[in-house]
Design an enzyme around this catalytic site. Structure first.
Site, PDB file in Angstrom:
ATOM      1  N   LYS A  13     -27.245  36.034  16.493  1.00 45.06           N
ATOM      2  CA  LYS A  13     -27.044  37.306  15.780  1.00 45.06           C
ATOM      3  C   LYS A  13     -27.893  37.346  14.507  1.00 45.06           C
ATOM      4  O   LYS A  13     -28.578  38.321  14.234  1.00 45.06           O
ATOM      5  CB  LYS A  13     -25.562  37.498  15.415  1.00 45.06           C
ATOM      6  CG  LYS A  13     -24.621  37.418  16.594  1.00 45.06           C
ATOM      7  CD  LYS A  13     -23.164  37.628  16.184  1.00 45.06           C
ATOM      8  CE  LYS A  13     -22.630  36.581  15.222  1.00 45.06           C
ATOM      9  NZ  LYS A  13     -22.540  35.220  15.791  1.00 45.06           N
ATOM     10  N   ARG A 155     -25.597  23.453   8.024  1.00 40.80           N
ATOM     11  CA  ARG A 155     -24.379  24.065   7.478  1.00 40.80           C
ATOM     12  C   ARG A 155     -23.165  23.156   7.679  1.00 40.80           C
ATOM     13  O   ARG A 155     -23.047  22.480   8.691  1.00 40.80           O
ATOM     14  CB  ARG A 155     -24.121  25.414   8.184  1.00 40.80           C
ATOM     15  CG  ARG A 155     -24.823  26.553   7.502  1.00 40.80           C
ATOM     16  CD  ARG A 155     -24.789  27.845   8.246  1.00 40.80           C
ATOM     17  NE  ARG A 155     -23.531  28.238   8.854  1.00 40.80           N
ATOM     18  CZ  ARG A 155     -23.353  29.376   9.501  1.00 40.80           C
ATOM     19  NH1 ARG A 155     -24.356  30.242   9.608  1.00 40.80           N
ATOM     20  NH2 ARG A 155     -22.199  29.682  10.057  1.00 40.80           N
TER      21      ARG A 155
HETATM   22  P1  AP5 Z   1     -28.243  32.064  14.634  1.00 42.71           P
HETATM   23  O1  AP5 Z   1     -29.168  33.228  14.662  1.00 42.71           O
HETATM   24  O2  AP5 Z   1     -27.949  31.405  13.334  1.00 42.71           O
HETATM   25  O3  AP5 Z   1     -26.889  32.444  15.378  1.00 42.71           O
HETATM   26  P2  AP5 Z   1     -25.660  33.302  14.841  1.00 42.71           P
HETATM   27  O4  AP5 Z   1     -25.123  34.057  16.000  1.00 42.71           O
HETATM   28  O5  AP5 Z   1     -26.045  34.088  13.628  1.00 42.71           O
HETATM   29  O6  AP5 Z   1     -24.684  32.135  14.482  1.00 42.71           O
HETATM   30  P3  AP5 Z   1     -23.731  31.879  13.237  1.00 42.71           P
HETATM   31  O7  AP5 Z   1     -23.247  30.476  13.373  1.00 42.71           O
HETATM   32  O8  AP5 Z   1     -24.391  32.233  11.938  1.00 42.71           O
HETATM   33  O9  AP5 Z   1     -22.614  32.868  13.516  1.00 42.71           O
HETATM   34  P4  AP5 Z   1     -21.192  32.803  13.050  1.00 42.71           P
HETATM   35  O10 AP5 Z   1     -20.746  34.143  13.445  1.00 42.71           O
HETATM   36  O11 AP5 Z   1     -20.361  31.690  13.531  1.00 42.71           O
HETATM   37  O12 AP5 Z   1     -21.335  32.468  11.482  1.00 42.71           O
HETATM   38  P5  AP5 Z   1     -21.290  33.381  10.197  1.00 42.71           P
HETATM   39  O13 AP5 Z   1     -22.311  32.892   9.287  1.00 42.71           O
HETATM   40  O14 AP5 Z   1     -21.245  34.819  10.550  1.00 42.71           O
HETATM   41  O15 AP5 Z   1     -28.839  30.966  15.670  1.00 42.71           O
HETATM   42  C1  AP5 Z   1     -28.208  29.703  15.820  1.00 42.71           C
HETATM   43  C2  AP5 Z   1     -29.292  28.628  16.138  1.00 42.71           C
HETATM   44  O16 AP5 Z   1     -29.876  28.930  17.410  1.00 42.71           O
HETATM   45  C3  AP5 Z   1     -30.456  28.601  15.133  1.00 42.71           C
HETATM   46  O17 AP5 Z   1     -30.867  27.258  15.006  1.00 42.71           O
HETATM   47  C4  AP5 Z   1     -31.550  29.431  15.797  1.00 42.71           C
HETATM   48  O18 AP5 Z   1     -32.842  29.021  15.400  1.00 42.71           O
HETATM   49  C5  AP5 Z   1     -31.294  29.158  17.281  1.00 42.71           C
HETATM   50  N1  AP5 Z   1     -31.593  30.297  18.133  1.00 42.71           N
HETATM   51  C6  AP5 Z   1     -31.337  31.605  17.874  1.00 42.71           C
HETATM   52  N2  AP5 Z   1     -31.687  32.380  18.919  1.00 42.71           N
HETATM   53  C7  AP5 Z   1     -32.151  31.517  19.876  1.00 42.71           C
HETATM   54  C8  AP5 Z   1     -32.643  31.704  21.199  1.00 42.71           C
HETATM   55  N3  AP5 Z   1     -32.715  32.944  21.750  1.00 42.71           N
HETATM   56  N4  AP5 Z   1     -33.020  30.601  21.913  1.00 42.71           N
HETATM   57  C9  AP5 Z   1     -32.936  29.352  21.352  1.00 42.71           C
HETATM   58  N5  AP5 Z   1     -32.476  29.121  20.099  1.00 42.71           N
HETATM   59  C10 AP5 Z   1     -32.082  30.190  19.368  1.00 42.71           C
HETATM   60  O19 AP5 Z   1     -19.833  33.031   9.651  1.00 42.71           O
HETATM   61  C11 AP5 Z   1     -19.535  31.768   9.108  1.00 42.71           C
HETATM   62  C12 AP5 Z   1     -18.078  31.734   8.676  1.00 42.71           C
HETATM   63  O20 AP5 Z   1     -17.859  32.715   7.641  1.00 42.71           O
HETATM   64  C13 AP5 Z   1     -17.051  32.078   9.741  1.00 42.71           C
HETATM   65  O21 AP5 Z   1     -16.722  30.967  10.550  1.00 42.71           O
HETATM   66  C14 AP5 Z   1     -15.872  32.560   8.885  1.00 42.71           C
HETATM   67  O22 AP5 Z   1     -15.212  31.487   8.296  1.00 42.71           O
HETATM   68  C15 AP5 Z   1     -16.582  33.329   7.780  1.00 42.71           C
HETATM   69  N6  AP5 Z   1     -16.768  34.743   8.148  1.00 42.71           N
HETATM   70  C16 AP5 Z   1     -17.956  35.368   8.340  1.00 42.71           C
HETATM   71  N7  AP5 Z   1     -17.751  36.654   8.654  1.00 42.71           N
HETATM   72  C17 AP5 Z   1     -16.403  36.841   8.649  1.00 42.71           C
HETATM   73  C18 AP5 Z   1     -15.573  37.956   8.915  1.00 42.71           C
HETATM   74  N8  AP5 Z   1     -16.087  39.152   9.253  1.00 42.71           N
HETATM   75  N9  AP5 Z   1     -14.236  37.791   8.837  1.00 42.71           N
HETATM   76  C19 AP5 Z   1     -13.698  36.606   8.497  1.00 42.71           C
HETATM   77  N10 AP5 Z   1     -14.424  35.498   8.229  1.00 42.71           N
HETATM   78  C20 AP5 Z   1     -15.772  35.623   8.306  1.00 42.71           C
END
Ligand code: AP5
Length: 207
Positions: A13, A155
């Site tokens: 994402k 992270r």
């Molecule tokens: P990446 O693009 O980072 O994936 P992502 O879907 O953004 O993953 P996240 O881990 O950031 O999502 P998340 O929703 O768990 O975390 P968030 O930060 O929102 O890609 C991942 C890896 O794969 C990278 O190394 C990339 O290079 C690679 N890659 C990407 N695309 C690829 C492809 N097509 N092929 C191969 N490799 C690829 O949230 C973190 C924490 O914050 C949550 O756990 C929660 O505690 C809190 N939080 C955030 N939002 C909320 C909310 N709305 N409500 C409550 N708590 C929240």
């Protein structure tokens, strides 16, 4: 453009949101990034959020909704990455922006074993936020950002136990969210290459 990206951790994402935001000059609103900034700044919100995030749980709805509401006030076009994540968040967004204001909701789909592989190898630049993967998107020099030379870090919530918890949390919240958005949701096969996924996603901006 007012888009929402839903999907499991590691589905890409953030990777796709950065590309779409750059190409179409819209704001990328990542609640994960906003919360991590609050944690780094040791703000009241950051202190309240930190333990939920490190353990792979969700930060309470009221805190996240207030944070996003403040951000959206100044924006006309945005891509929401990681928000909404629960039904109350989706309802709060609807109340704030009104019916029909969100143009597209994308649901990125990726099997659990691939989530584990992607997050296990993710590295992020401490200075500019560019994302890498040790196998799939490696930097030219290990540990250094190609773009700005910044240090790459892993992270805290990309440890195996926290990843599993994040997958479980996602699965328990995803169904009601998808039901909420219903037929409007565009399902994206996120297991393809970043370029292939981007080609599909960007086609909706033109369609
Ligand atoms: P990446 O693009 O980072 O994936 P992502 O879907 O953004 O993953 P996240 O881990 O950031 O999502 P998340 O929703 O768990 O975390 P968030 O930060 O929102 O890609 C991942 C890896 O794969 C990278 O190394 C990339 O290079 C690679 N890659 C990407 N695309 C690829 C492809 N097509 N092929 C191969 N490799 C690829 O949230 C973190 C924490 O914050 C949550 O756990 C929660 O505690 C809190 N939080 C955030 N939002 C909320 C909310 N709305 N409500 C409550 N708590 C929240």
């Amino acid at each position: 453009m007012k888009w929402v990206f839903l999907g499991p951790p590691g589905a890409g994402k953030g990777t796709q949101a950065k590309r779409v935001a750059a190409e179409f000059d819209v704001a990328h609103v990542s609640t994960g990034d906003l919360l991590r900034s609050e944690v780094a700044a040791k703000s009241e919100l950051g202190k309240a959020a930190e333990s939920f995030m490190t353990g792979g749980g969700l930060v309470p709805d009221d805190l996240v909704i207030a944070m996003v509401a403040q951000k959206l006030d100044d924006l006309n076009a945005y891509l929401l990455d990681g928000f909404p994540r629960t039904l109350p968040q989706a309802q709060a967004l609807l109340e704030r922006v009104g019916d029909g204001a969100i143009d597209r909701v994308f649901s990125f789909e990726l099997p659990d074993d691939e989530v584990l592989r992607r997050l296990g190898g993710r590295r992020t630049c401490r200075d500019c936020g560019t994302m890498y993967h040790v196998d799939f998107v490696p930097p030219q020099v290990e540990g250094k950002c190609d773009r700005c030379g910044g240090e790459l870090f892993r992270r805290d919530d990309d440890e195996a136990d926290a990843i599993r918890r994040r997958i479980d949390v996602f699965k328990s919240e995803a169904g009601p969210l998808i039901d909420f958005y219903g037929a409007d949701v565009v399902t994206v096969d996120a297991s393809r290459s970043p370029d292939e996924v981007f080609a599909e996603v960007r086609s909706y901006a033109q369609g």
